[in-house]
Design a protein around this motif. Sequence first.
Motif, PDB file in Angstrom:
ATOM      1  N   LYS A   2       0.825  -1.191   0.000  1.00  0.00           N
ATOM      2  CA  LYS A   2       0.000   0.000   0.000  1.00  0.00           C
ATOM      3  C   LYS A   2       0.859   1.241   0.000  1.00  0.00           C
ATOM      4  O   LYS A   2       2.062   1.208   0.166  1.00  0.00           O
ATOM      5  CB  LYS A   2      -0.895   0.001   1.241  1.00  0.00           C
ATOM      6  CG  LYS A   2      -1.695  -1.269   1.401  1.00  0.00           C
ATOM      7  CD  LYS A   2      -2.595  -1.206   2.570  1.00  0.00           C
ATOM      8  CE  LYS A   2      -1.837  -1.241   3.859  1.00  0.00           C
ATOM      9  NZ  LYS A   2      -2.717  -1.299   5.027  1.00  0.00           N
ATOM     10  N   SER A   3       0.195   2.361  -0.193  1.00  0.00           N
ATOM     11  CA  SER A   3       0.902   3.625  -0.083  1.00  0.00           C
ATOM     12  C   SER A   3       1.146   3.967   1.378  1.00  0.00           C
ATOM     13  O   SER A   3       0.602   3.345   2.276  1.00  0.00           O
ATOM     14  CB  SER A   3       0.060   4.740  -0.720  1.00  0.00           C
ATOM     15  OG  SER A   3      -1.093   4.965   0.052  1.00  0.00           O
ATOM     16  N   THR A  65      -3.152  -1.543  -5.214  1.00  0.00           N
ATOM     17  CA  THR A  65      -3.618  -0.209  -4.849  1.00  0.00           C
ATOM     18  C   THR A  65      -2.883   0.799  -5.716  1.00  0.00           C
ATOM     19  O   THR A  65      -1.666   0.692  -5.902  1.00  0.00           O
ATOM     20  CB  THR A  65      -3.344   0.092  -3.365  1.00  0.00           C
ATOM     21  OG1 THR A  65      -4.026  -0.861  -2.556  1.00  0.00           O
ATOM     22  CG2 THR A  65      -3.815   1.484  -2.994  1.00  0.00           C
ATOM     23  N   ARG A  66      -3.595   1.780  -6.260  1.00  0.00           N
ATOM     24  CA  ARG A  66      -2.987   2.828  -7.082  1.00  0.00           C
ATOM     25  C   ARG A  66      -3.233   4.177  -6.400  1.00  0.00           C
ATOM     26  O   ARG A  66      -4.378   4.489  -6.049  1.00  0.00           O
ATOM     27  CB  ARG A  66      -3.547   2.825  -8.504  1.00  0.00           C
ATOM     28  CG  ARG A  66      -3.173   1.552  -9.266  1.00  0.00           C
ATOM     29  CD  ARG A  66      -3.511   1.597 -10.739  1.00  0.00           C
ATOM     30  NE  ARG A  66      -2.857   0.481 -11.415  1.00  0.00           N
ATOM     31  CZ  ARG A  66      -2.283   0.540 -12.600  1.00  0.00           C
ATOM     32  NH1 ARG A  66      -2.281   1.688 -13.277  1.00  0.00           N
ATOM     33  NH2 ARG A  66      -1.711  -0.521 -13.134  1.00  0.00           N
ATOM     34  N   LEU A  77       2.231   8.769  -9.856  1.00  0.00           N
ATOM     35  CA  LEU A  77       1.416   7.570  -9.685  1.00  0.00           C
ATOM     36  C   LEU A  77       2.269   6.476  -9.058  1.00  0.00           C
ATOM     37  O   LEU A  77       3.353   6.166  -9.555  1.00  0.00           O
ATOM     38  CB  LEU A  77       0.879   7.091 -11.044  1.00  0.00           C
ATOM     39  CG  LEU A  77       0.226   5.693 -11.062  1.00  0.00           C
ATOM     40  CD1 LEU A  77      -1.079   5.697 -10.259  1.00  0.00           C
ATOM     41  CD2 LEU A  77      -0.030   5.244 -12.509  1.00  0.00           C
ATOM     42  N   VAL A  78       1.787   5.903  -7.957  1.00  0.00           N
ATOM     43  CA  VAL A  78       2.451   4.778  -7.309  1.00  0.00           C
ATOM     44  C   VAL A  78       1.533   3.568  -7.411  1.00  0.00           C
ATOM     45  O   VAL A  78       0.388   3.617  -6.943  1.00  0.00           O
ATOM     46  CB  VAL A  78       2.774   5.082  -5.837  1.00  0.00           C
ATOM     47  CG1 VAL A  78       3.511   3.898  -5.206  1.00  0.00           C
ATOM     48  CG2 VAL A  78       3.605   6.352  -5.719  1.00  0.00           C
ATOM     49  N   VAL A  79       2.014   2.509  -8.030  1.00  0.00           N
ATOM     50  CA  VAL A  79       1.242   1.277  -8.204  1.00  0.00           C
ATOM     51  C   VAL A  79       1.822   0.224  -7.275  1.00  0.00           C
ATOM     52  O   VAL A  79       2.999  -0.136  -7.398  1.00  0.00           O
ATOM     53  CB  VAL A  79       1.290   0.784  -9.666  1.00  0.00           C
ATOM     54  CG1 VAL A  79       0.476  -0.504  -9.818  1.00  0.00           C
ATOM     55  CG2 VAL A  79       0.770   1.867 -10.606  1.00  0.00           C
ATOM     56  N   GLN A  80       1.010  -0.267  -6.351  1.00  0.00           N
ATOM     57  CA  GLN A  80       1.475  -1.234  -5.356  1.00  0.00           C
ATOM     58  C   GLN A  80       0.696  -2.539  -5.462  1.00  0.00           C
ATOM     59  O   GLN A  80      -0.430  -2.641  -4.967  1.00  0.00           O
ATOM     60  CB  GLN A  80       1.314  -0.662  -3.939  1.00  0.00           C
ATOM     61  CG  GLN A  80       2.028   0.639  -3.722  1.00  0.00           C
ATOM     62  CD  GLN A  80       1.061   1.791  -3.520  1.00  0.00           C
ATOM     63  OE1 GLN A  80      -0.134   1.631  -3.462  1.00  0.00           O
ATOM     64  NE2 GLN A  80       1.599   2.987  -3.430  1.00  0.00           N
ATOM     65  N   PRO A  81       1.249  -3.552  -6.117  1.00  0.00           N
ATOM     66  CA  PRO A  81       0.586  -4.862  -6.152  1.00  0.00           C
ATOM     67  C   PRO A  81       0.525  -5.460  -4.756  1.00  0.00           C
ATOM     68  O   PRO A  81       1.343  -5.149  -3.884  1.00  0.00           O
ATOM     69  CB  PRO A  81       1.489  -5.695  -7.073  1.00  0.00           C
ATOM     70  CG  PRO A  81       2.360  -4.723  -7.789  1.00  0.00           C
ATOM     71  CD  PRO A  81       2.512  -3.544  -6.878  1.00  0.00           C
ATOM     72  N   LEU A  82      -0.431  -6.346  -4.548  1.00  0.00           N
ATOM     73  CA  LEU A  82      -0.476  -7.062  -3.279  1.00  0.00           C
ATOM     74  C   LEU A  82       0.769  -7.925  -3.112  1.00  0.00           C
ATOM     75  O   LEU A  82       1.233  -8.167  -1.999  1.00  0.00           O
ATOM     76  CB  LEU A  82      -1.732  -7.930  -3.210  1.00  0.00           C
ATOM     77  CG  LEU A  82      -3.063  -7.186  -3.060  1.00  0.00           C
ATOM     78  CD1 LEU A  82      -4.221  -8.164  -3.074  1.00  0.00           C
ATOM     79  CD2 LEU A  82      -3.079  -6.372  -1.787  1.00  0.00           C
TER      80      LEU A  82
END
Length: 242
Positions: A2-3, A65-66, A77-82
Motif C-alpha cells: 500500500k501507499s 492499490t494505485r 502515480l504509485v502502483v502497489q501490487p499485493l
Amino acid sequence: MKSFLAAVAMALVALPVGAEDAALLLQRVTENRPAKDISLKGRLFPTREKFVPVEILLKTLPAETRTIYRGGATELLVVQPLHGAAKYYLKGKGELTGQARLGKLLDSHFTFYDLALPYLRWPDPKLVGEERSRGRDCHLVEVTGTNQPYARVKLWIDKEYAAMLRAEAYNENGDPVRRFSVSSFRKVDDIWIPGGMEAAFVPAGQALPAQERSRLEIFDGNYDAKLPAEEFDERKFAPTGN
C-alpha cells in the motif's frame, strides 16, 4: 502493498495482542487496505516556512492499490501490487527506476520510493521487541534490505490495529538516515485515516533527533469517491512527446 497513507490506516477490527510472527504481522499491515476509493486534500510542508496544496487519490483494486499525488505541475502515480515490487510513474517522465525512485515529492523529504513503504515486503522480518509510539503499544520489527536504498529499517506496528506508526531507516554503517511517523489520525467511517505525517532526513554524521523535516497534513476528503480507473492509467504518465 500500500501507499504510505494506506499502510497506516487502521481498520476498527481489533487484532489479538500477544506474540506475533513478524512476517504474518507485516502481512496484516499490507492487507489492511481501505475498502473504498479515497480522495483527499492536504498541505505538504517541505519546510516549516512554506507549504504546497496537494491532492491524494487512492484507488483500491482486487490485486493492487494505485495512488496519485498531485501538487502544482507535479503528478506521481504509485502502483502497489499485493505481491511484488511497487512501480512509480512521474507525469511527463514515465516509469521511474533505480536512483530516480529517490526523487523528492515537491522538494520535500518524502521520496517517491518511501511513499510505497517497500520495506514492508522485504524478506525475513524479525520481531525484536515492544515499544510505545504516540501513546500506543507497538511491536518493534526489523527488516534488512539487499540492493535497496536502506540497509536496515525498524518498524513500529500498532499491536491492536496492525498499523505502521513509525519507521526509521539506517545505512550500511548503522547510521540513521530517515524517519517517518504518523502524528495524528482522523476517524472516517470504519477506518482511521492519518491526519498528519512526517518525513525526516538525518544529515551525514548527525544522529537523531538532529534532522531536517517535512510534514503532510490532511484536512478534507471524500471517503467513497468512486474514482474512474482511467484516471490511474500509467499511460497518462508517459514521457512528454510519446
